[in-house]
Design a protein around this motif. Structure first.
Motif, short mmCIF file in Angstrom:
data_model
loop_
_atom_site.label_atom_id
_atom_site.label_comp_id
_atom_site.label_asym_id
_atom_site.label_seq_id
_atom_site.Cartn_x
_atom_site.Cartn_y
_atom_site.Cartn_z
N UNK A 26 0.83 -1.20 0.00
CA UNK A 26 0.00 0.00 0.00
C UNK A 26 0.87 1.25 0.00
N UNK A 27 0.39 2.34 -0.62
CA UNK A 27 1.13 3.60 -0.57
C UNK A 27 1.06 4.21 0.82
N UNK A 28 2.14 4.82 1.26
CA UNK A 28 2.17 5.39 2.61
C UNK A 28 2.53 6.87 2.63
N UNK A 29 3.03 7.40 1.50
CA UNK A 29 3.44 8.82 1.50
C UNK A 29 3.37 9.38 0.09
N UNK A 30 2.89 10.63 -0.01
CA UNK A 30 2.92 11.36 -1.28
C UNK A 30 3.74 12.62 -1.10
N UNK A 31 4.54 12.94 -2.11
CA UNK A 31 5.38 14.13 -2.08
C UNK A 31 5.24 14.87 -3.41
N UNK A 32 5.02 16.19 -3.33
CA UNK A 32 4.95 17.04 -4.52
C UNK A 32 5.91 18.20 -4.28
N UNK A 50 -0.14 8.95 3.94
CA UNK A 50 -1.40 8.61 3.28
C UNK A 50 -2.23 7.69 4.16
N UNK A 51 -3.45 8.10 4.45
CA UNK A 51 -4.38 7.20 5.11
C UNK A 51 -5.17 6.45 4.05
N UNK A 52 -5.72 5.31 4.42
CA UNK A 52 -6.52 4.54 3.49
C UNK A 52 -7.97 5.00 3.55
N UNK A 53 -8.59 5.17 2.39
CA UNK A 53 -9.97 5.62 2.28
C UNK A 53 -10.78 4.57 1.54
N UNK A 107 5.61 12.15 -6.33
CA UNK A 107 6.27 10.91 -5.91
C UNK A 107 5.44 10.23 -4.82
N UNK A 108 5.25 8.93 -4.98
CA UNK A 108 4.48 8.16 -4.00
C UNK A 108 5.33 6.99 -3.54
#
Length: 203
Positions: A59-65, A74-77, A139-140
């Motif tokens: 699962x993805x845990x972080x997003x960066x722009x 990142x929380x799961x929705x 970036x994820x």
């Protein structure tokens, strides 16, 4: 939150709610499992039967722009009990969320990340999303420490009454990423009337 509800819906477009609150946050909230009370001020949602990513393993845990100074866990929705898409609760406005009913960022298919623009607590994680330009990096990072790098290809501000559901949540060739937040003027209840959608593809 279980996603089984999607499988039980007839194969037509399911209109559910995603997005962010107004700065005044003058919307009623209902209890929800997992991410907290849903914010029902933006329109958009998956089509019934939209497939998740194939071969998911992390699962993805972080997003960066970098260009707009965003770095968020990142929380799961998932889905609320009424079939609406969960969004980060207003008190977690600086945290974005990944919609688990789609692909994970970097997998084949369409991945969706949702974040607030503003809440009653002030500016939120995607407040400056409108400043993203074509060619910008997103970036994820996933739970295995692997990073997927995306390039912005387009963006649009659309009325919540005419949310492009299939374009955003529908199947995509390759590896697609969508970022969604609120945008536009406020309506009589203090809620933004538009959604800002950023489109990106895997490098």
């Amino acid at each position: 939150m279980s996603l089984a509800r999607l499988a039980r819906v007839v194969p037509v477009v399911l209109i559910v709610l995603t997005g962010c609150s107004s700065a005044a946050d003058r919307v009623s909230h209902e209890p929800a499992t997992g991410a907290g009370a849903p914010d029902r001020t933006a329109v958009g949602g998956p089509s019934a039967g939209t497939p998740a990513g194939a071969g998911r393993h992390a699962a993805p845990v972080e997003v960066e722009i970098p260009s707009i100074g965003v770095k968020s866990s990142l929380m799961e929705l998932g889905l609320n009990t009424d079939g609406t898409v969960e969004v980060p609760p207003p008190d977690k406005g600086m945290t974005a969320g990944w919609y688990t009913g789609g692909a994970a960022p970097g997998e084949s298919g369409t991945a969706v990340i949702i974040g607030h623009n503003d809440t009653r607590f002030g500016k939120a994680v995607f407040h400056d999303l409108e400043k993203l330009t074509k060619g910008a990096d997103i970036r994820v990072r996933n739970s295995l420490g692997e990073s997927a790098r995306f390039t912005v290809t387009d963006s649009e501000s659309v009325s919540k009454d005419f949310f492009p559901t299939e374009k955003v949540y529908g199947p995509a060739r390759g590896h697609a990423l969508r970022l969604i937040t609120c945008d536009g003027e406020l309506d009589a209840d203090g809620h933004p009337v538009n959604n800002l959608i950023v489109y990106a593809t895997l490098d």
